[in-house]
Write a protein that holds these residues in place. Structure first.
Motif, PDB file in Angstrom:
ATOM      1  N   LYS B  45       0.819  -1.218   0.000  1.00 17.95           N
ATOM      2  CA  LYS B  45       0.000   0.000   0.000  1.00 17.95           C
ATOM      3  C   LYS B  45       0.852   1.266   0.000  1.00 17.95           C
ATOM      4  O   LYS B  45       0.402   2.326  -0.427  1.00 17.95           O
ATOM      5  CB  LYS B  45      -0.977  -0.014   1.176  1.00 17.95           C
ATOM      6  N   ILE B  48       1.924   2.088  -3.744  1.00 19.09           N
ATOM      7  CA  ILE B  48       0.939   2.769  -4.578  1.00 19.09           C
ATOM      8  C   ILE B  48       0.405   4.036  -3.904  1.00 19.09           C
ATOM      9  O   ILE B  48      -0.505   4.696  -4.400  1.00 19.09           O
ATOM     10  CB  ILE B  48      -0.203   1.788  -4.967  1.00 19.09           C
ATOM     11  N   LEU B  50      -1.208   4.452  -1.051  1.00 18.90           N
ATOM     12  CA  LEU B  50      -2.445   4.410  -0.268  1.00 18.90           C
ATOM     13  C   LEU B  50      -2.155   4.724   1.194  1.00 18.90           C
ATOM     14  O   LEU B  50      -3.029   5.143   1.933  1.00 18.90           O
ATOM     15  CB  LEU B  50      -3.113   3.034  -0.362  1.00 18.90           C
ATOM     16  N   ARG B  77      -0.719   7.393 -10.040  1.00 20.47           N
ATOM     17  CA  ARG B  77      -1.435   6.131  -9.813  1.00 20.47           C
ATOM     18  C   ARG B  77      -1.898   5.513 -11.116  1.00 20.47           C
ATOM     19  O   ARG B  77      -2.165   4.319 -11.179  1.00 20.47           O
ATOM     20  CB  ARG B  77      -2.657   6.381  -8.917  1.00 20.47           C
TER      21      ARG B  77
END
Lengths: 210, 252
Positions: B45, B48, B50, B77
């Motif tokens: 995570k 990317i 997040l 992204r």
């Protein structure tokens, strides 16, 4: 929109008509003791537009749509659907919360107008149908005391409740953690906090608006 | 392509990543192995964006994504596709709308988006499912749809969160084949996290082992198989005895 608005209509109708009826029933019985039964129409109209309409509609919407919002967003959170939105370059707040906020803001006043009308009709049915009060007098008493401000302020309250319900429910759902149990907690939390917010802010809004 | 440098992340008092370093070459698939709860998902995570690290950086083609503002992060992204563990399909939409979600959001016409969705579904071995709802799919199919969605916007990097967990060994191997196919056909760089060693050996160009928030060993599948590193040995042989302690269980 659909969820908050159309699907809540039957519950709102039933609640409003019986609230109007019981208001008429109680005030008629009470006012009869000092011969003021002709004022039933005024009491029903003022109670419905200023208090009962917005507050009851708010509570119904919090219980139905607020719970649904929290559960839906909560499930999306725990099944990583909200993360998936982000990985697909979509902002979850804009995509999920903004439309729900707007529908809360607009649908609650619309439902409240409906509740006001149906509540007053319910009161009329009891006062005129059951207690044989003069129909013309009922409407005259209704229109005599009610001002546009009563309705308008009631709708301002409703809009506030609608915004509060959707924000609270979306927040609770969006920040859910801990699987199925977490979704349950988020949903309960959303409803309880919405109820409290409606009842407490109702007092202060009333004090400020009227 | 991807450089994870000295990444630290704690949730409350629990340190999950504690100085993680990882380098992934363009066009290769890196598999991160490690036990449950060792922070593999958290690492993924971060790659990317997040999650934001407490300290350290994640470089994508030399650009540090942990310092980007929201707008640039959403832009970067678009280079990524991610296959989630439970597929994370949007259950309010049917299969083709799921697959072409990013394209529809970008303003593509429905007809064209549907056509492309069918193409992408065929690429992952599915036909005649485009109008079904996600709830009507089996676990293996959901993963395939999730993969079709992840590749729809032609990403350069694909991230796989436990791609073979929760499905039977035959389906799992089919997913492995798909992951290899994605690499060969779409030339994507891959990062997969898993504790399925068979899958790791098959899909990985390199394998790295995460333990207590750090990479404790790394190498090609052959090197990992013959590794003498006690952590790796214990993990790949699946033994309860060794330097890796089972959390919450007292030594006897």
């Amino acid at each position: 929109m659909q969820e908050i608005g159309i699907n809540s209509v039957p519950v709102v109708l039933i609640t409003a008509v019986f609230t109007g009826m019981v208001l008429a029933l109680q005030t008629f019985t009470g006012f009869k003791r000092f011969g003021a039964e002709s004022l039933v129409g005024s009491v029903v109209a003022l109670s419905m537009t200023r208090e009962m309409g917005p507050v009851l509609t708010g509570l119904i919407v919090a219980g139905r749509a607020g719970a649904a919002m929290a559960a839906e967003l909560g499930t999306m959170r725990v099944t990583e659907q909200i993360d998936a939105l982000e990985t697909l370059a979509t902002k979850p707040v804009k995509y999920l919360i903004v439309p729900r906020f707007l529908s809360g803001l607009f649908m609650l006043p619309s439902l409240t107008i409906l509740a006001d009308i149906i509540g007053i009709l319910g009161g009329y049915a009891v006062a005129v149908g059951l207690f044989r009060l003069n129909s013309v007098l009922y409407w005259k008493r209704t229109w005599d005391v009610m001002e546009t401000g009563d309705i308008y302020h009631g709708l301002v309250k409703a809009a506030f409740f609608g915004a509060a319900i959707s924000l609270i429910s979306c927040y609770k759902g969006f920040y859910t953690s801990g699987g199925a149990e977490g979704v349950g907690k988020a949903t309960t939390g959303a409803v309880v906090i919405s109820f409290m917010t409606i009842l407490i802010s109702d007092y202060f809004l009333s004090a400020w608006l009227f | 392509m991807i450089d994870v440098i000295d990444l630290h992340k704690a949730f409350g008092t629990k340190k999950v990543l504690d100085g993680t370093n990882l380098h992934v070459e363009r066009g290769q698939t890196m598999v991160v192995i490690g036990g449950s709860g060792t922070g593999k998902s958290v690492l993924l995570k971060h790659i990317i964006g997040l999650l934001k690290p407490d300290s350290g950086s994640v470089l994508i083609e030399g650009m540090d994504i942990t310092r980007l503002n929201e707008k640039s992060l959403y832009e970067i992204r678009k280079k990524f596709g991610m296959l989630f563990q439970g597929a994370a399909l949007f259950d309010s939409m049917n299969v083709w709308q799921n697959v072409s979600f990013a394209l529809l959001r970008a303003g593509m016409k429905e007809e064209e988006a549907r056509y492309i969705a069918i193409e992408n579904l065929r690429r992952v071995g599915l036909t005649n499912v485009e109008d079904l709802m996600p709830s009507e799919l089996s676990g293996g199919m959901r993963k395939r749809v999730g993969l079709a969605r992840a590749i729809a916007h032609k990403p350069e990097v694909l991230l796989y969160d436990e791609p073979t967990t929760g499905i039977d060994p035959i389906l799992a191997d089919a997913i492995n084949d798909l992951i290899i196919k994605m690499k060969v056909e779409l030339h994507v760089t891959g990062v997969a996290i898993t504790h399925d060693m068979q899958s790791a050996y098959k899909i990985g160009d390199r394998i790295a082992m995460l333990y207590q928030g750090r990479i404790v060993g790394e190498g090609t599948p052959e090197e990992i198989k013959s590794s003498t590193n006690p952590y790796i040995r214990q993990f790949v042989t699946g033994s309860a005895q060794g330097p890796i302690k089972i959390e919450g269980v007292r030594e006897t």
